[in-house]
Design an enzyme around this catalytic site. Structure first.
Site, PDB file in Angstrom:
ATOM      1  N   VAL A  49      32.732  37.189  37.395  1.00 54.76           N
ATOM      2  CA  VAL A  49      33.394  36.671  36.207  1.00 54.76           C
ATOM      3  C   VAL A  49      34.866  36.393  36.486  1.00 54.76           C
ATOM      4  O   VAL A  49      35.613  37.309  36.822  1.00 54.76           O
ATOM      5  CB  VAL A  49      33.287  37.680  35.051  1.00 54.76           C
ATOM      6  CG1 VAL A  49      34.015  37.155  33.820  1.00 54.76           C
ATOM      7  CG2 VAL A  49      31.833  37.963  34.734  1.00 54.76           C
ATOM      8  N   PRO A  50      35.275  35.136  36.390  1.00 49.92           N
ATOM      9  CA  PRO A  50      36.677  34.769  36.622  1.00 49.92           C
ATOM     10  C   PRO A  50      37.539  35.115  35.421  1.00 49.92           C
ATOM     11  O   PRO A  50      37.999  34.228  34.698  1.00 49.92           O
ATOM     12  CB  PRO A  50      36.595  33.259  36.831  1.00 49.92           C
ATOM     13  CG  PRO A  50      35.429  32.829  35.996  1.00 49.92           C
ATOM     14  CD  PRO A  50      34.454  33.980  35.997  1.00 49.92           C
ATOM     15  N   CYS A  51      37.765  36.378  35.229  1.00 51.01           N
ATOM     16  CA  CYS A  51      38.455  36.820  34.016  1.00 51.01           C
ATOM     17  C   CYS A  51      39.899  36.309  33.940  1.00 51.01           C
ATOM     18  O   CYS A  51      40.491  36.275  32.879  1.00 51.01           O
ATOM     19  CB  CYS A  51      38.431  38.336  33.923  1.00 51.01           C
ATOM     20  SG  CYS A  51      38.815  39.151  35.472  1.00 51.01           S
ATOM     21  N   HIS A  52      40.445  35.895  35.082  1.00 50.10           N
ATOM     22  CA  HIS A  52      41.841  35.425  35.073  1.00 50.10           C
ATOM     23  C   HIS A  52      41.968  34.056  34.439  1.00 50.10           C
ATOM     24  O   HIS A  52      43.067  33.597  34.194  1.00 50.10           O
ATOM     25  CB  HIS A  52      42.374  35.396  36.502  1.00 50.10           C
ATOM     26  CG  HIS A  52      41.578  34.551  37.416  1.00 50.10           C
ATOM     27  ND1 HIS A  52      40.432  35.010  38.047  1.00 50.10           N
ATOM     28  CD2 HIS A  52      41.730  33.263  37.788  1.00 50.10           C
ATOM     29  CE1 HIS A  52      39.948  34.021  38.777  1.00 50.10           C
ATOM     30  NE2 HIS A  52      40.705  32.952  38.647  1.00 50.10           N
TER      31      HIS A  52
END
Length: 97
Positions: A49-52
């Site tokens: 998950v590319p939470c950034h």
DNA sequence: GCTTTGACTCTCG
DNA sequence: TCGAGAGCCAAAG
């Protein structure tokens, strides 16, 4: 599928070079749980998950767990301009699902 | 099982 | 423009 998984699922749909906001995600999930979205992303167990790529609705980086500088640099590499914890070309890279 | 807390957002003064 | 208060939901204590 529970709430968190829905959040993660949507995040993964964001293409490289784009980003989205808590608000949009919550809206897509038919809920107003902006904060719950943040919570889910804060301690997401999935590395995929590319939470950034998830930021505040006004294009401002509202404090990430692993350091704003780090995330900002990461986003820059994807073509997103960051300055003073703010996304300069916010409207252009905003992914509206 | 109730209370607190948090990567949020909106509204009002 | 800026700060305070309210509303929202899930997870942790």
């Amino acid at each position: 599928m529970n709430f968190n998984e829905k959040v993660y699922n949507l995040c993964k749909k964001i293409p490289k070079g784009n980003l989205s906001t808590y608000k949009l995600i919550a809206k897509k999930l038919n809920t107003k749980a902006y904060r719950a979205v943040g919570q889910a992303l804060n301690k997401n167990p999935y590395k995929t998950v590319p939470c950034h790529r998830i930021i505040a609705s006004n294009g401002h980086l509202h404090g990430f767990a692993s350091g704003l500088k780090n995330k900002a640099r990461l986003l820059k590499k994807e073509g997103i301009k960051i300055k003073d914890n703010r996304v300069l070309n916010f409207k252009e890279v905003l992914y509206k699902f």
